[in-house]
Design a protein around this motif. Structure first.
Motif, mmCIF file in Angstrom:
data_model
loop_
_atom_site.group_PDB
_atom_site.id
_atom_site.type_symbol
_atom_site.label_atom_id
_atom_site.label_comp_id
_atom_site.label_asym_id
_atom_site.label_seq_id
_atom_site.Cartn_x
_atom_site.Cartn_y
_atom_site.Cartn_z
ATOM 1 N N ALA A 197 43.911 52.799 40.339
ATOM 2 C CA ALA A 197 43.430 51.451 40.648
ATOM 3 C C ALA A 197 42.800 51.409 42.033
ATOM 4 O O ALA A 197 41.757 50.776 42.244
ATOM 5 C CB ALA A 197 44.586 50.455 40.556
ATOM 6 N N ASP A 201 38.980 50.329 42.836
ATOM 7 C CA ASP A 201 38.693 49.166 43.675
ATOM 8 C C ASP A 201 37.880 49.532 44.912
ATOM 9 O O ASP A 201 36.858 48.899 45.213
ATOM 10 C CB ASP A 201 39.996 48.495 44.100
ATOM 11 C CG ASP A 201 40.726 47.839 42.935
ATOM 12 O OD1 ASP A 201 40.105 47.673 41.866
ATOM 13 O OD2 ASP A 201 41.908 47.502 43.104
ATOM 14 N N ARG A 231 43.850 42.625 44.118
ATOM 15 C CA ARG A 231 44.932 43.531 44.481
ATOM 16 C C ARG A 231 45.210 43.619 45.980
ATOM 17 O O ARG A 231 45.968 44.482 46.415
ATOM 18 C CB ARG A 231 44.685 44.918 43.881
ATOM 19 C CG ARG A 231 45.197 44.998 42.434
ATOM 20 C CD ARG A 231 45.183 46.403 41.890
ATOM 21 N NE ARG A 231 43.882 46.764 41.392
ATOM 22 C CZ ARG A 231 43.512 46.655 40.107
ATOM 23 N NH1 ARG A 231 44.363 46.169 39.226
ATOM 24 N NH2 ARG A 231 42.314 47.010 39.724
#
Length: 403
Positions: free
Chosen positions: A326, A330, A350
């Motif tokens: 992730a 990102d 996030r």
């Protein structure tokens, strides 16, 4: 190869600035462990004769502490109280912990602290008054450098950081109540020295630039005011992890793993964007595996495996790789974007929408340099350092974070 835009670099600088705690908070934290150090050296102290040394450990010592997600959240001050004039064969773990309990409890009473003294497996915890936003964990310890060096050398392992090793207490240890030389080991100073060695080139370069900008000597720029891309990248990655696992704290990748792998992967990149891309690209290459077990050795004590829980809890290993995927997705995307709003929207899920937008607003006019922890270069030249690299005697006592 990922090309990092100047807009992304400016945004990441602003994001790191938003995560950095204020000098006031640093000063408050320092005042707390210095105060305890002075207390342990007072004339009536039952441990004064053992030369108690109080020093910081964890993210405060490494310069990677970040603001709590909640503005009213707690700051953890991780510290060590090392009785330098005692040896393991002179008392049990229990006796050492109890010896310090008496003194810390007396300190709590003298300071009129309302909350009771807390106990952890390895530490005592002082809870400060509501509104102070601090609690301090104090780990009782004894010197253990010689034993650790001999142990590592006998196994053919790197012992270069062993001189500062300590023996610590653990009330779950099989020999907690028995006389023994086999105590749990730690080495917060050694780990911090290794960490500093990984960013030494970037640190020297940035400190020199700050001195030139302030028309001052390099030595006049306090070390704690200089922040490197490695430290900034770790701060950002820690917040990304915290937000991602806010509802799954039991499997959240521990900070010492993120910090260790990031430091291994860092290659003195000059900007946060370059550092983030480099770290996220390579950090998993420093995880060893023998087909069954995964290994992330403690650089200051290679017999300690930071990934030792992964075998028993494979969900924690899976969570680490889930987070890494992730974070790559990102930040690799954000690094290549020119629109600050698009960057904001891409990282907000996030790192938190409020934080993402504050970073956008801070970056918008002109991204202020965060080479210096919130202060100007000129003011830094006159500031006093907070967390010294070495422990000092009371009044200026100067460790590695809890897992």
């Amino acid at each position: 190869m990922i090309t990092i835009t100047k807009e992304a670099e400016g945004y990441l600088e602003a994001l790191a600035d938003e995560l950095t705690i204020s000098p006031t908070r640093y000063d408050q934290a320092v005042a707390r462990y210095e105060s305890l150090g002075k207390w342990l050296h007072r004339d009536a102290s039952k441990v004064k004769q053992y030369d108690p040394q109080v020093y910081s450990q964890g993210s405060f010592r490494l310069g990677t502490v970040i603001k709590p997600e909640d503005e009213n959240g707690q700051y953890d001050i991780d510290s060590v109280c090392e009785l330098a004039a005692l040896k393991k064969d002179q008392l049990t773990q229990y006796a050492l912990k109890e010896l310090l309990r008496v003194e810390i409890e007396a300190y709590r009473t003298a300071q009129a602290m309302v909350k009771p003294l807390g106990e952890g497996r390895r530490c005592w915890t002082l809870e400060y008054a509501d509104g102070a936003q601090f609690h301090m964990d104090i780990v009782p310890a004894l010197p253990n450098g010689t034993s650790t060096r001999l142990l590592l050398e006998s196994r053919g392992l790197d012992a270069r950081w062993a001189s500062t090793a300590i023996a610590i207490t653990d009330n779950k240890h099989a020999l907690f109540y028995q006389p023994a030389t086999d105590w749990p080991r730690s080495n917060p100073k050694g780990y911090a020295n290794w960490f500093r060695s990984r960013m030494a080139v970037a640190f020297s370069r940035r400190r020199r630039k700050l001195a030139e900008a302030a028309q001052a000597s390099v030595e006049s720029i306090p070390e704690y005011r200089v922040v490197t891309p490695l430290q900034q990248a770790i701060m950002i990655l820690k917040r990304h992890r915290d937000q991602m696992f806010s509802d799954r704290k039991d499997v959240k990748p521990i900070s010492v793993i993120l910090t260790t792998l990031s430091a291994h992967a860092y290659e003195s990149e000059e900007t946060i964007g370059q550092a983030l891309v480099s770290i996220l690209t390579k950090m998993d290459r420093f995880i060893g595996v023998d087909g069954i077990r995964y290994y992330i050795p403690n650089p200051s004590d290679p017999l300690e495996n930071f990934a030792d829980k992964w075998a028993e809890h494979p969900e924690r290993r899976a969570a680490f790789y889930e987070w890494l995927e992730a974070a790559r997705r990102d930040f690799f995307y954000a690094a290549q974007v020119t629109s600050r709003q698009v960057i904001t929207d891409s990282v907000a899920p996030r790192i938190g929408r409020d934080l993402a937008e504050r970073a956008r607003d801070r970056a918008a006019p002109k991204s202020a340099s965060s080479l210096l922890r919130p202060a100007t270069a000129a003011s830094a030249a006159a500031a006093a350092p907070t967390f010294p690299a070495e422990a000092r005697v009371p009044g200026k006592p100067a460790g590695f974070g809890s897992r």
